[in-house]
Design an enzyme around this catalytic site. Structure first.
Site, PDB file in Angstrom:
ATOM      1  N   GLU A  94       0.654  -1.072   0.075  1.00  0.00           N
ATOM      2  CA  GLU A  94       0.099   0.022   0.128  1.00  0.00           C
ATOM      3  C   GLU A  94       0.764   1.190  -0.052  1.00  0.00           C
ATOM      4  O   GLU A  94       2.129   1.160   0.717  1.00  0.00           O
ATOM      5  CB  GLU A  94      -0.878   0.000   1.278  1.00  0.00           C
ATOM      6  CG  GLU A  94      -0.491  -0.352   2.556  1.00  0.00           C
ATOM      7  CD  GLU A  94      -1.269  -0.323   3.557  1.00  0.00           C
ATOM      8  OE1 GLU A  94      -2.274  -1.566   3.567  1.00  0.00           O
ATOM      9  OE2 GLU A  94      -1.294   0.394   4.411  1.00  0.00           O
ATOM     10  N   CYS A 115       3.518   8.315   0.786  1.00  0.00           N
ATOM     11  CA  CYS A 115       4.131   7.654   1.959  1.00  0.00           C
ATOM     12  C   CYS A 115       4.078   6.001   1.209  1.00  0.00           C
ATOM     13  O   CYS A 115       3.054   5.729   0.808  1.00  0.00           O
ATOM     14  CB  CYS A 115       3.135   7.475   3.100  1.00  0.00           C
ATOM     15  SG  CYS A 115       3.605   6.391   4.320  1.00  0.00           S
ATOM     16  N   CYS A 122       6.595  -6.877   7.468  1.00  0.00           N
ATOM     17  CA  CYS A 122       7.680  -6.428   8.274  1.00  0.00           C
ATOM     18  C   CYS A 122       8.117  -7.352   9.272  1.00  0.00           C
ATOM     19  O   CYS A 122       7.155  -8.077   9.770  1.00  0.00           O
ATOM     20  CB  CYS A 122       7.418  -5.063   8.858  1.00  0.00           C
ATOM     21  SG  CYS A 122       8.911  -4.318   9.628  1.00  0.00           S
ATOM     22  N   CYS A 126       6.704  -4.782  15.760  1.00  0.00           N
ATOM     23  CA  CYS A 126       6.277  -3.812  16.730  1.00  0.00           C
ATOM     24  C   CYS A 126       5.038  -3.980  17.214  1.00  0.00           C
ATOM     25  O   CYS A 126       4.071  -4.434  16.537  1.00  0.00           O
ATOM     26  CB  CYS A 126       6.428  -2.192  16.223  1.00  0.00           C
ATOM     27  SG  CYS A 126       8.132  -1.885  15.565  1.00  0.00           S
ATOM     28  N   CYS A 129       1.627  -2.241  15.379  1.00  0.00           N
ATOM     29  CA  CYS A 129       1.765  -1.910  14.101  1.00  0.00           C
ATOM     30  C   CYS A 129       0.945  -2.979  13.254  1.00  0.00           C
ATOM     31  O   CYS A 129       1.412  -4.168  13.376  1.00  0.00           O
ATOM     32  CB  CYS A 129       3.186  -1.794  13.700  1.00  0.00           C
ATOM     33  SG  CYS A 129       3.343  -1.539  11.823  1.00  0.00           S
ATOM     34  N   GLY A 169       6.862  -1.845   6.082  1.00  0.00           N
ATOM     35  CA  GLY A 169       8.321  -2.497   6.140  1.00  0.00           C
ATOM     36  C   GLY A 169       9.302  -1.578   6.649  1.00  0.00           C
ATOM     37  O   GLY A 169       9.032  -0.295   7.059  1.00  0.00           O
ATOM     38  N   GLU A 170      10.422  -2.182   7.008  1.00  0.00           N
ATOM     39  CA  GLU A 170      11.610  -1.232   7.526  1.00  0.00           C
ATOM     40  C   GLU A 170      12.681  -0.828   6.409  1.00  0.00           C
ATOM     41  O   GLU A 170      13.380  -1.803   5.870  1.00  0.00           O
ATOM     42  CB  GLU A 170      12.253  -2.170   8.728  1.00  0.00           C
ATOM     43  CG  GLU A 170      13.547  -1.711   9.205  1.00  0.00           C
ATOM     44  CD  GLU A 170      13.424  -0.237   9.682  1.00  0.00           C
ATOM     45  OE1 GLU A 170      12.655   0.149  10.516  1.00  0.00           O
ATOM     46  OE2 GLU A 170      14.436   0.678   9.162  1.00  0.00           O
ATOM     47  N   HIS A 226       9.172   6.247  19.835  1.00  0.00           N
ATOM     48  CA  HIS A 226       8.050   5.685  20.535  1.00  0.00           C
ATOM     49  C   HIS A 226       8.020   5.344  21.930  1.00  0.00           C
ATOM     50  O   HIS A 226       7.318   4.654  22.575  1.00  0.00           O
ATOM     51  CB  HIS A 226       7.472   4.636  19.823  1.00  0.00           C
ATOM     52  CG  HIS A 226       7.156   4.840  18.364  1.00  0.00           C
ATOM     53  ND1 HIS A 226       6.911   6.003  17.719  1.00  0.00           N
ATOM     54  CD2 HIS A 226       7.153   3.879  17.420  1.00  0.00           C
ATOM     55  CE1 HIS A 226       6.867   5.881  16.407  1.00  0.00           C
ATOM     56  NE2 HIS A 226       6.908   4.498  16.144  1.00  0.00           N
ATOM     57  N   CYS A 343       0.573   2.499   8.478  1.00  0.00           N
ATOM     58  CA  CYS A 343       0.963   1.579   7.494  1.00  0.00           C
ATOM     59  C   CYS A 343       0.414   0.353   7.882  1.00  0.00           C
ATOM     60  O   CYS A 343       0.257  -0.216   9.011  1.00  0.00           O
ATOM     61  CB  CYS A 343       2.368   1.719   7.585  1.00  0.00           C
ATOM     62  SG  CYS A 343       3.144   1.274   9.046  1.00  0.00           S
TER      63      CYS A 343
HETATM   64  N1  SAH Z   1       9.567   0.611   9.621  1.00  0.00           N
HETATM   65  C1  SAH Z   1       9.917   1.942   9.833  1.00  0.00           C
HETATM   66  C2  SAH Z   1       9.021   2.732   8.696  1.00  0.00           C
HETATM   67  C3  SAH Z   1       7.645   2.360   8.483  1.00  0.00           C
HETATM   68  S1  SAH Z   1       6.462   2.502   9.802  1.00  0.00           S
HETATM   69  C4  SAH Z   1       9.448   2.676  10.881  1.00  0.00           C
HETATM   70  O1  SAH Z   1       9.003   1.901  11.988  1.00  0.00           O
HETATM   71  O2  SAH Z   1       9.927   3.703  11.187  1.00  0.00           O
HETATM   72  C5  SAH Z   1       6.234   4.480   9.766  1.00  0.00           C
HETATM   73  C6  SAH Z   1       5.497   5.070  10.970  1.00  0.00           C
HETATM   74  O3  SAH Z   1       4.071   4.482  11.409  1.00  0.00           O
HETATM   75  C7  SAH Z   1       6.480   4.732  12.126  1.00  0.00           C
HETATM   76  O4  SAH Z   1       6.610   5.639  12.959  1.00  0.00           O
HETATM   77  C8  SAH Z   1       5.443   3.801  12.824  1.00  0.00           C
HETATM   78  O5  SAH Z   1       5.913   3.636  14.225  1.00  0.00           O
HETATM   79  C9  SAH Z   1       4.124   4.357  12.419  1.00  0.00           C
HETATM   80  N2  SAH Z   1       2.831   3.618  12.723  1.00  0.00           N
HETATM   81  C10 SAH Z   1       2.677   2.228  12.611  1.00  0.00           C
HETATM   82  N3  SAH Z   1       1.455   1.917  13.118  1.00  0.00           N
HETATM   83  C11 SAH Z   1       0.795   3.107  13.737  1.00  0.00           C
HETATM   84  C12 SAH Z   1      -0.370   3.369  14.154  1.00  0.00           C
HETATM   85  N4  SAH Z   1      -1.230   2.288  14.205  1.00  0.00           N
HETATM   86  N5  SAH Z   1      -0.928   4.305  14.512  1.00  0.00           N
HETATM   87  C13 SAH Z   1      -0.109   5.522  14.371  1.00  0.00           C
HETATM   88  N6  SAH Z   1       1.312   5.317  13.696  1.00  0.00           N
HETATM   89  C14 SAH Z   1       1.608   4.208  13.315  1.00  0.00           C
HETATM   90 FE1  SF4 Z   2       7.573  -1.811  13.500  1.00  0.00          FE
HETATM   91 FE2  SF4 Z   2       8.106  -0.008  11.297  1.00  0.00          FE
HETATM   92 FE3  SF4 Z   2       8.003  -2.731  10.989  1.00  0.00          FE
HETATM   93 FE4  SF4 Z   2       5.779  -1.441  11.852  1.00  0.00          FE
HETATM   94  S1  SF4 Z   2       6.749  -1.198   9.729  1.00  0.00           S
HETATM   95  S2  SF4 Z   2       6.353  -3.304  12.594  1.00  0.00           S
HETATM   96  S3  SF4 Z   2       6.586   0.020  12.914  1.00  0.00           S
HETATM   97  S4  SF4 Z   2       9.501  -1.756  12.166  1.00  0.00           S
END
Ligand code: SAH
Ligand code: SF4
Length: 372
Positions: A94, A115, A122, A126, A129, A169-170, A226, A343
């Site tokens: 997406e 974005c 991923c 986390c 997420c 993804g990361e 976070h 995401c």
């Molecule tokens: N993996 C990378 C980039 C993708 S996530 C990272 O973690 O930075 C992009 C952002 O979306 C991150 O800051 C992540 O913590 C945030 N995010 C993920 N799930 C979320 C949610 N449910 N509400 C708000 N932000 C969220």
């Molecule tokens: Fe964590 Fe970013 Fe992966 Fe979501 S996309 S699990 S926030 S590392």
């Protein structure tokens, strides 16, 4: 690069030039082809009408020409729009188009931001997420990253001028393909988006942050913190057990010294997890150490997860502590809250619906069998 069939939109201009030289073509051909790919945006070699006919066939043997297929679009023209795409191998990814809004990552406001995703799923898991919920499938290739911008511009009719790597993804776990894509996105022969309008976000892969510091392009970095202590971060981000806060912050020190650039801390506010005053005080300390900015993001609820966002008063209090300590901080009011804009959420929802409808079909088949 190997000689295996690859997508033509994964190549740098020099690599394309080299292939064409091997085919005995003049050097200006690589520019001509890049123009067709990134400016005129044709979707087959035959449509590159000023190339010799013979070359169409030779290119088609050497390269594939994939296209992202839109599966679903959510949202309206003047709000956040979310696109779900199918890749050539059937996987879903997406991308989100965010209309003009206040400055988020240091760039001027009034920009159309996309974005984009860098992986299918991923691996970092986390706890809050949606992207991490179903695990990791594979890295995206450079062309699949670049194509998200091309496809969203095609579908929306909008010109994108700001790119954030904050989709599924990361990015730093797929650094090679991400850097390859960034070069194409940035190059004048490619999409021509300025490096300062490209932001990579990481959950904290400290060694990769140092690697990114060695890159010459002045792209921006956002770090998903976070949590201001290991105790809080360990609870929600498994990566912190590998690279704890001090390891991450010292990689950030290195990045900032090397790039002479301010980075941004992303901080999702989750009720009763990371929203206490002492977290705000410590976060302010970390931000001051690095002269970093802080983006506070109220948590977006994910179906099936227990987390929620704090009250508006708590959000404002957290922000005021940061500001009182001299930190440049903003509280983002998530534009796409109503359309699952965080995401991984749309993909997860679509996959769940697919599963639900196929089990409905299965149940239906059983019903039929029973009635026969
Ligand atoms: N993996 C990378 C980039 C993708 S996530 C990272 O973690 O930075 C992009 C952002 O979306 C991150 O800051 C992540 O913590 C945030 N995010 C993920 N799930 C979320 C949610 N449910 N509400 C708000 N932000 C969220
Ligand atoms: Fe964590 Fe970013 Fe992966 Fe979501 S996309 S699990 S926030 S590392």
């Amino acid at each position: 690069m190997t000689n295996a069939v690859q997508d033509i939109k994964s190549l740098q201009l020099e690599e394309l030039g080299e292939k064409l030289r091997e085919l005995g073509e003049p050097s200006y051909r690589s520019r001509q082809i890049a123009d067709w790919l990134y400016k005129r945006r044709v979707e087959s070699f035959e449509n590159m009408t000023d190339l010799p006919h013979k070359l169409h066939g030779q290119l088609a043997k050497l390269f594939v020409f994939d296209r992202l297929k839109p599966v679903r679009v959510l949202g309206s023209r003047d709000s956040t729009r979310k696109f779900l795409f199918r890749l050539a191998d059937g996987n879903l990814i997406e991308s989100v188009l965010i209309p003009a809004s206040a400055a988020l990552y240091g760039q001027k406001s009034d920009r159309r931001t996309i974005c984009i995703s860098t992986q299918v799923g991923c691996a970092y898991g986390c706890k809050f997420c949606a992207s991490g919920l179903e695990g990791f499938s594979r890295n995206l290739r450079a062309n699949e990253i670049v194509d998200q911008i091309i496809a969203v511009e095609r579908e929306s009719g909008e010109k994108i001028d700001n790119v954030v790597f904050m989709g599924m993804g990361e990015p730093l776990a797929n650094l090679q393909n991400v850097m390859r894509a960034i070069q194409i996105i940035n190059a004048a022969w490619g999409l021509g988006i300025g490096a300062r309008h490209i932001t990579v976000s990481t959950s904290g892969l400290a060694p990769q942050v140092k690697k990114l510091a060695e890159e010459s392009l002045q792209i921006r970095l956002a770090v998903s913190l976070h949590g201001a202590t290991d105790e809080v971060r360990n609870q929600i981000m498994p990566i912190n057990r590998r690279y704890n806060i001090e390891m991450l912050l010292s990689a950030c020190d290195y990045y900032v010294a090397r790039k002479k650039q301010r980075l941004t801390f992303e901080y999702i506010l989750i009720a009763r997890v990371n929203d206490a005053d002492d977290q705000a005080n410590l976060l302010a300390q970390h931000a001051r150490r690095l002269s970093a900015k802080v983006n506070l993001i109220p948590y977006n609820t994910v179906e099936g997860l227990e987390w929620s966002r704090p009250s508006r008063t708590r959000q404002e209090k957290f922000l005021s502590i940061l500001r009182a300590r001299g930190v440049a901080a903003t509280l983002r009011h998530e534009k796409g809250h109503d359309i699952n804009a965080a995401c991984g959420q749309l993909r997860l929802q679509t996959k769940r619906e697919d599963v639900a409808s196929s089990s409905r079909r299965r149940r239906h088949r059983q019903d039929v069998r029973v009635t026969i």
